[in-house]
Design a protein around this motif. Structure first.
Motif, PDB file in Angstrom:
ATOM      1  N   TYR A 114       0.821  -1.201   0.000  1.00 41.30           N
ATOM      2  CA  TYR A 114       0.000   0.000   0.000  1.00 41.30           C
ATOM      3  C   TYR A 114       0.859   1.257   0.000  1.00 41.30           C
ATOM      4  O   TYR A 114       0.451   2.300  -0.522  1.00 41.30           O
ATOM      5  CB  TYR A 114      -0.981  -0.056   1.173  1.00 41.30           C
ATOM      6  CG  TYR A 114      -0.670   0.802   2.355  1.00 41.30           C
ATOM      7  CD1 TYR A 114      -1.468   1.895   2.646  1.00 41.30           C
ATOM      8  CD2 TYR A 114       0.401   0.523   3.194  1.00 41.30           C
ATOM      9  CE1 TYR A 114      -1.216   2.694   3.743  1.00 41.30           C
ATOM     10  CE2 TYR A 114       0.660   1.309   4.287  1.00 41.30           C
ATOM     11  CZ  TYR A 114      -0.148   2.398   4.563  1.00 41.30           C
ATOM     12  OH  TYR A 114       0.112   3.193   5.648  1.00 41.30           O
ATOM     13  N   TYR A 115       2.079   1.175   0.530  1.00 40.02           N
ATOM     14  CA  TYR A 115       3.019   2.303   0.441  1.00 40.02           C
ATOM     15  C   TYR A 115       3.364   2.547  -1.022  1.00 40.02           C
ATOM     16  O   TYR A 115       3.347   3.693  -1.499  1.00 40.02           O
ATOM     17  CB  TYR A 115       4.280   1.995   1.245  1.00 40.02           C
ATOM     18  CG  TYR A 115       5.258   3.145   1.350  1.00 40.02           C
ATOM     19  CD1 TYR A 115       5.316   3.923   2.500  1.00 40.02           C
ATOM     20  CD2 TYR A 115       6.124   3.461   0.309  1.00 40.02           C
ATOM     21  CE1 TYR A 115       6.207   4.976   2.611  1.00 40.02           C
ATOM     22  CE2 TYR A 115       7.015   4.518   0.401  1.00 40.02           C
ATOM     23  CZ  TYR A 115       7.055   5.267   1.556  1.00 40.02           C
ATOM     24  OH  TYR A 115       7.936   6.319   1.643  1.00 40.02           O
ATOM     25  N   ALA A 116       3.676   1.479  -1.745  1.00 41.62           N
ATOM     26  CA  ALA A 116       4.010   1.601  -3.163  1.00 41.62           C
ATOM     27  C   ALA A 116       2.829   2.166  -3.947  1.00 41.62           C
ATOM     28  O   ALA A 116       3.006   3.002  -4.852  1.00 41.62           O
ATOM     29  CB  ALA A 116       4.414   0.244  -3.732  1.00 41.62           C
ATOM     30  N   THR A 117       1.614   1.728  -3.612  1.00 39.27           N
ATOM     31  CA  THR A 117       0.432   2.236  -4.300  1.00 39.27           C
ATOM     32  C   THR A 117       0.323   3.751  -4.138  1.00 39.27           C
ATOM     33  O   THR A 117       0.040   4.474  -5.111  1.00 39.27           O
ATOM     34  CB  THR A 117      -0.836   1.561  -3.753  1.00 39.27           C
ATOM     35  OG1 THR A 117      -0.748   0.142  -3.977  1.00 39.27           O
ATOM     36  CG2 THR A 117      -2.082   2.100  -4.429  1.00 39.27           C
ATOM     37  N   ALA A 118       0.552   4.246  -2.918  1.00 32.92           N
ATOM     38  CA  ALA A 118       0.472   5.688  -2.672  1.00 32.92           C
ATOM     39  C   ALA A 118       1.534   6.455  -3.454  1.00 32.92           C
ATOM     40  O   ALA A 118       1.280   7.554  -3.962  1.00 32.92           O
ATOM     41  CB  ALA A 118       0.626   5.967  -1.175  1.00 32.92           C
ATOM     42  N   MET A 119       2.725   5.886  -3.565  1.00 30.58           N
ATOM     43  CA  MET A 119       3.808   6.577  -4.249  1.00 30.58           C
ATOM     44  C   MET A 119       3.665   6.524  -5.765  1.00 30.58           C
ATOM     45  O   MET A 119       4.176   7.398  -6.481  1.00 30.58           O
ATOM     46  CB  MET A 119       5.154   5.970  -3.849  1.00 30.58           C
ATOM     47  CG  MET A 119       5.500   6.127  -2.379  1.00 30.58           C
ATOM     48  SD  MET A 119       5.385   7.849  -1.817  1.00 30.58           S
ATOM     49  CE  MET A 119       6.528   8.652  -2.931  1.00 30.58           C
ATOM     50  N   LEU A 120       2.993   5.517  -6.290  1.00 30.50           N
ATOM     51  CA  LEU A 120       2.892   5.337  -7.736  1.00 30.50           C
ATOM     52  C   LEU A 120       1.592   5.886  -8.315  1.00 30.50           C
ATOM     53  O   LEU A 120       1.485   6.028  -9.543  1.00 30.50           O
ATOM     54  CB  LEU A 120       3.002   3.841  -8.076  1.00 30.50           C
ATOM     55  CG  LEU A 120       4.309   3.150  -7.657  1.00 30.50           C
ATOM     56  CD1 LEU A 120       4.230   1.646  -7.931  1.00 30.50           C
ATOM     57  CD2 LEU A 120       5.505   3.757  -8.370  1.00 30.50           C
ATOM     58  N   ALA A 121       0.619   6.183  -7.476  1.00 31.06           N
ATOM     59  CA  ALA A 121      -0.693   6.628  -7.948  1.00 31.06           C
ATOM     60  C   ALA A 121      -0.697   8.134  -8.216  1.00 31.06           C
ATOM     61  O   ALA A 121       0.121   8.883  -7.676  1.00 31.06           O
ATOM     62  CB  ALA A 121      -1.753   6.274  -6.912  1.00 31.06           C
ATOM     63  N   PRO A 122      -1.633   8.600  -9.033  1.00 28.56           N
ATOM     64  CA  PRO A 122      -1.813  10.049  -9.195  1.00 28.56           C
ATOM     65  C   PRO A 122      -2.113  10.686  -7.843  1.00 28.56           C
ATOM     66  O   PRO A 122      -2.838  10.091  -7.031  1.00 28.56           O
ATOM     67  CB  PRO A 122      -3.026  10.147 -10.136  1.00 28.56           C
ATOM     68  CG  PRO A 122      -3.071   8.834 -10.844  1.00 28.56           C
ATOM     69  CD  PRO A 122      -2.560   7.818  -9.867  1.00 28.56           C
ATOM     70  N   PRO A 123      -1.570  11.858  -7.559  1.00 31.44           N
ATOM     71  CA  PRO A 123      -1.756  12.480  -6.233  1.00 31.44           C
ATOM     72  C   PRO A 123      -3.213  12.561  -5.781  1.00 31.44           C
ATOM     73  O   PRO A 123      -3.507  12.379  -4.604  1.00 31.44           O
ATOM     74  CB  PRO A 123      -1.142  13.872  -6.431  1.00 31.44           C
ATOM     75  CG  PRO A 123      -0.132  13.683  -7.514  1.00 31.44           C
ATOM     76  CD  PRO A 123      -0.709  12.661  -8.438  1.00 31.44           C
ATOM     77  N   LYS A 124      -4.115  12.797  -6.733  1.00 25.64           N
ATOM     78  CA  LYS A 124      -5.520  12.958  -6.379  1.00 25.64           C
ATOM     79  C   LYS A 124      -6.128  11.680  -5.827  1.00 25.64           C
ATOM     80  O   LYS A 124      -7.063  11.710  -5.017  1.00 25.64           O
ATOM     81  CB  LYS A 124      -6.294  13.422  -7.617  1.00 25.64           C
ATOM     82  CG  LYS A 124      -7.770  13.704  -7.361  1.00 25.64           C
ATOM     83  CD  LYS A 124      -8.462  14.191  -8.626  1.00 25.64           C
ATOM     84  CE  LYS A 124      -9.947  14.464  -8.388  1.00 25.64           C
ATOM     85  NZ  LYS A 124     -10.626  14.937  -9.616  1.00 25.64           N
ATOM     86  N   LYS A 126      -4.155   8.886  -4.604  1.00 23.45           N
ATOM     87  CA  LYS A 126      -3.213   8.027  -3.881  1.00 23.45           C
ATOM     88  C   LYS A 126      -3.747   7.582  -2.524  1.00 23.45           C
ATOM     89  O   LYS A 126      -3.551   6.437  -2.118  1.00 23.45           O
ATOM     90  CB  LYS A 126      -1.867   8.724  -3.714  1.00 23.45           C
ATOM     91  CG  LYS A 126      -1.838   9.862  -2.708  1.00 23.45           C
ATOM     92  CD  LYS A 126      -0.413  10.346  -2.469  1.00 23.45           C
ATOM     93  CE  LYS A 126      -0.354  11.348  -1.323  1.00 23.45           C
ATOM     94  NZ  LYS A 126       1.028  11.790  -1.059  1.00 23.45           N
ATOM     95  N   ALA A 127      -4.448   8.476  -1.825  1.00 29.20           N
ATOM     96  CA  ALA A 127      -4.958   8.107  -0.498  1.00 29.20           C
ATOM     97  C   ALA A 127      -6.020   7.016  -0.618  1.00 29.20           C
ATOM     98  O   ALA A 127      -5.989   6.023   0.116  1.00 29.20           O
ATOM     99  CB  ALA A 127      -5.522   9.339   0.202  1.00 29.20           C
ATOM    100  N   PHE A 128      -6.954   7.204  -1.540  1.00 33.90           N
ATOM    101  CA  PHE A 128      -8.023   6.207  -1.694  1.00 33.90           C
ATOM    102  C   PHE A 128      -7.476   4.864  -2.160  1.00 33.90           C
ATOM    103  O   PHE A 128      -7.853   3.814  -1.623  1.00 33.90           O
ATOM    104  CB  PHE A 128      -9.075   6.705  -2.691  1.00 33.90           C
ATOM    105  CG  PHE A 128     -10.081   5.648  -3.058  1.00 33.90           C
ATOM    106  CD1 PHE A 128     -11.057   5.251  -2.154  1.00 33.90           C
ATOM    107  CD2 PHE A 128     -10.033   5.019  -4.297  1.00 33.90           C
ATOM    108  CE1 PHE A 128     -11.975   4.258  -2.486  1.00 33.90           C
ATOM    109  CE2 PHE A 128     -10.945   4.025  -4.635  1.00 33.90           C
ATOM    110  CZ  PHE A 128     -11.922   3.651  -3.722  1.00 33.90           C
ATOM    111  N   LEU A 129      -6.592   4.869  -3.165  1.00 32.82           N
ATOM    112  CA  LEU A 129      -6.072   3.609  -3.697  1.00 32.82           C
ATOM    113  C   LEU A 129      -5.227   2.876  -2.663  1.00 32.82           C
ATOM    114  O   LEU A 129      -5.302   1.649  -2.547  1.00 32.82           O
ATOM    115  CB  LEU A 129      -5.257   3.874  -4.965  1.00 32.82           C
ATOM    116  CG  LEU A 129      -6.078   4.264  -6.203  1.00 32.82           C
ATOM    117  CD1 LEU A 129      -5.158   4.592  -7.372  1.00 32.82           C
ATOM    118  CD2 LEU A 129      -7.042   3.143  -6.593  1.00 32.82           C
ATOM    119  N   SER A 130      -4.412   3.603  -1.899  1.00 35.96           N
ATOM    120  CA  SER A 130      -3.607   2.937  -0.871  1.00 35.96           C
ATOM    121  C   SER A 130      -4.505   2.397   0.242  1.00 35.96           C
ATOM    122  O   SER A 130      -4.244   1.335   0.810  1.00 35.96           O
ATOM    123  CB  SER A 130      -2.559   3.887  -0.301  1.00 35.96           C
ATOM    124  OG  SER A 130      -3.161   5.010   0.321  1.00 35.96           O
TER     125      SER A 130
END
Length: 546
Positions: A114-124, A126-130
């Protein structure tokens, strides 16, 4: 003594990039990396490559996993489900494992997915996807301990029934036995890292040796000749499809992939132990790949032996013993050998249980550290004596005990434990998909990486899981044949639970969770305009050879 560690010089993609960390002591490379990722080194490092692999391979639990997943392989497509169908599925799974290993090298933290998901996702997003990936992974992990515990108890009681005809089975017998198994496993998972290291090294030898012993016994010691049969089945029998579903052969083959996915859903364990491993940027991905590759090779060899020796596939699936693996053993071995081989599977199932609880506790610890779980301050606390997250171990055990109570409600327990494969591979694949799409130009690979092959493995792995997500929800039978006890409850249980997670996010979670939350804020300072420059080599001591 005062030192500054520049996060950017550690060359990791971090939530605290462009900062310096103020230190009062020299640190080795592993501590520098975890500090640069935003976390203090709280867990004691001491897991070598061998130990990390041992935990992962024990979590995989190849022999008990194969025995438990015959309902999805042999019971769907006959012998083909444990031969060439397994091989085809492994091609897609290995792509997922390779891509995950690359991400693990770049983000070697306990909550790496989930850390990687936050760092790789679009900023808008990242919180939801992680948030989504974190909960999917945690809910999968938390069901592992009670699921394996109840399966172990069921095998023990099955042997009791086989050896004592006067024994009368009661559900509370299974509940108490499963409880005692999970309690003892939680005690092991709470031990210091050094003790766990010794235990897991020994258990990894048991895993491989017991698998080999069982394989040799039913290949070389089978009773087929005494039954007037050839020593082994023909190639046509061992590799042919026996469709036992209500679906066409092609669909039945895809559904048989479920078994391989279930068997391999534990190869992520090294990721969750990254903060306790030495030289984690290399050891963690190596352990992931080794676990997946060895599981693929040994799993295929073991099941190939089964395919060439089984007497009657249909009888094994529909036998009175209620367990295809035990039915298979009873077809080809004497009674005493059947009991002995089943006993080996029980021992390995117990090992698999405490390994699952070990990985689950590290997931809860890492997510609680970032405030993702209610009462996070309690679950992220590290015991000062063992230097392990003991609170997390026992909270997971308590939730698992509550789940075990569903054993008194018939099929309800199976519904809860249907999380496994779907939840695991959803959390595996989201960061991989982001790495090859949105973050393809911003991802900073670690020292272990796939280079130009990243996009090949990532694309194949994502397409494989995208294909399998709806297939994992298909029942074996359809129409009037699809009764409640034969229903595939994954569509209800997993996706229903994740719907609640999403609703929780929009109702309340978005107000407090913004993604990974670094806990080195008191040590950080902005690097903009700074005149001082401390080379990382002056701060970091070389890691010891493993």
């Amino acid at each position: 003594m005062s030192l500054d560690l520049s996060v950017d010089e550690v060359r990791v993609q971090s939530v605290i990039s462009h900062s310096k960390i103020h230190l009062d002591h020299a640190v080795d490379h592993d501590e520098a990396v975890i500090l640069a990722l935003g976390y203090k080194q709280e867990l004691k490092r001491g897991l070598s490559m061998l130990t990390t692999f041992a935990v992962a391979f024990s979590t995989l639990g190849l022999l008990p996993s194969v025995a438990g997943t015959l309902w999805y392989s042999m019971a769907y497509t006959g012998a083909a489900g444990i031969t060439w169908v397994y091989l085809v599925a492994m091609a897609g799974i290995m792509c997922v494992a390779l891509s995950m290993a690359e991400i693990a090298s770049a983000f070697p933290t306990s909550g790496g997915l989930y850390y990687a998901t936050a760092m790789l996702a679009p900023p808008k997003y990242k919180a939801f996807l992680s948030w989504f990936v974190g909960w999917s992974n945690y809910l999968t992990q938390i069901t592992g301990g009670p699921s394996v515990g109840s399966s172990t108890a069921a095998m023990i009681l099955a042997l009791k029934q086989m050896t004592d005809p006067s024994y009368e089975y009661h559900k509370w017998h299974a509940f108490l036995l499963a409880t005692s198994i999970t309690v003892s496993c939680a005690c092991i998972a709470s031990m210091p890292v050094k003790w766990i290291s010794y235990i897991t090294r020994f258990t990894s030898l048991l895993n491989i040796s017991f698998l080999f012993i069982c394989w040799v016994v039913f290949l070389g010691g089978n009773t087929r000749a005494e039954q007037g049969l050839p020593k082994f089945n023909s190639n046509a029998q061992a590799w042919g499809i026996t469709n036992m579903t209500d679906w066409p052969d092609g669909m039945a083959v895809l559904m048989s992939f479920m078994a391989a996915i279930w068997i391999m859903s534990g190869f992520d364990a090294p990721f969750h132990l990254a903060e306790e491993s030495t030289n984690a940027e290399i050891v963690t991905p190596n352990a992931i790949v080794l676990t997946a590759a060895l599981g693929a090779v040994l799993g295929f060899a073991f099941q190939l032996g089964m395919a060439y020796t089984i007497v009657d596939v249909t009888a094994a699936v529909e036998g009175e013993l209620g367990q295809p693996f035990v039915s298979f053993l009873s077809q080809v071995l004497t009674r005493d050998r059947t009991i002995a081989m089943a006993a080996l599977a029980i021992v390995l199932s117990y090992i698999m249980d405490f390994s699952s609880m070990l990985a689950a506790s590290r997931v809860l610890y890492s997510y609680s550290r970032d405030g993702c779980i209610p009462l996070s301050r309690v679950w992220c606390r590290v015991n000062p004596y063992t230097r392990t997250p003991v609170n997390a171990v026992w909270f997971n055990w308590f939730v698992g005990e509550c789940l075990l109570c569903l054993m008194f409600k018939g099929e309800a327990i199976n519904a809860v434990f249907s999380f496994g494969a779907t939840g695991a591979f959803v959390s595996f694949t989201v960061p991989i998909f982001l790495r090859i799409t949105y973050a393809r130009n911003t991802f900073k690979p670690g020292p272990w990486n796939l280079g130009r092959f990243s996009y090949v493995t990532g694309t194949v792995g994502c397409l494989f899981i995208l294909l399998m997500l709806p297939v994992l929800c298909f029942p074996q039978f359809r129409g009037k044949n699809n009764t409640t006890d034969l229903m595939n409850w994954t569509s209800v249980v997993y996706w229903g639970a994740m719907l609640l997670v999403v609703l929780y996010w929009f109702a309340y979670g978005h107000t407090f969770f913004t993604g990974p939350r670094p806990n080195v804020g008191d040590l950080c300072r902005d690097e903009e305009g700074g005149n001082e420059k401390n080379e990382i080599d002056e701060v970091v001591q070389p890691v010891k050879d493993i």
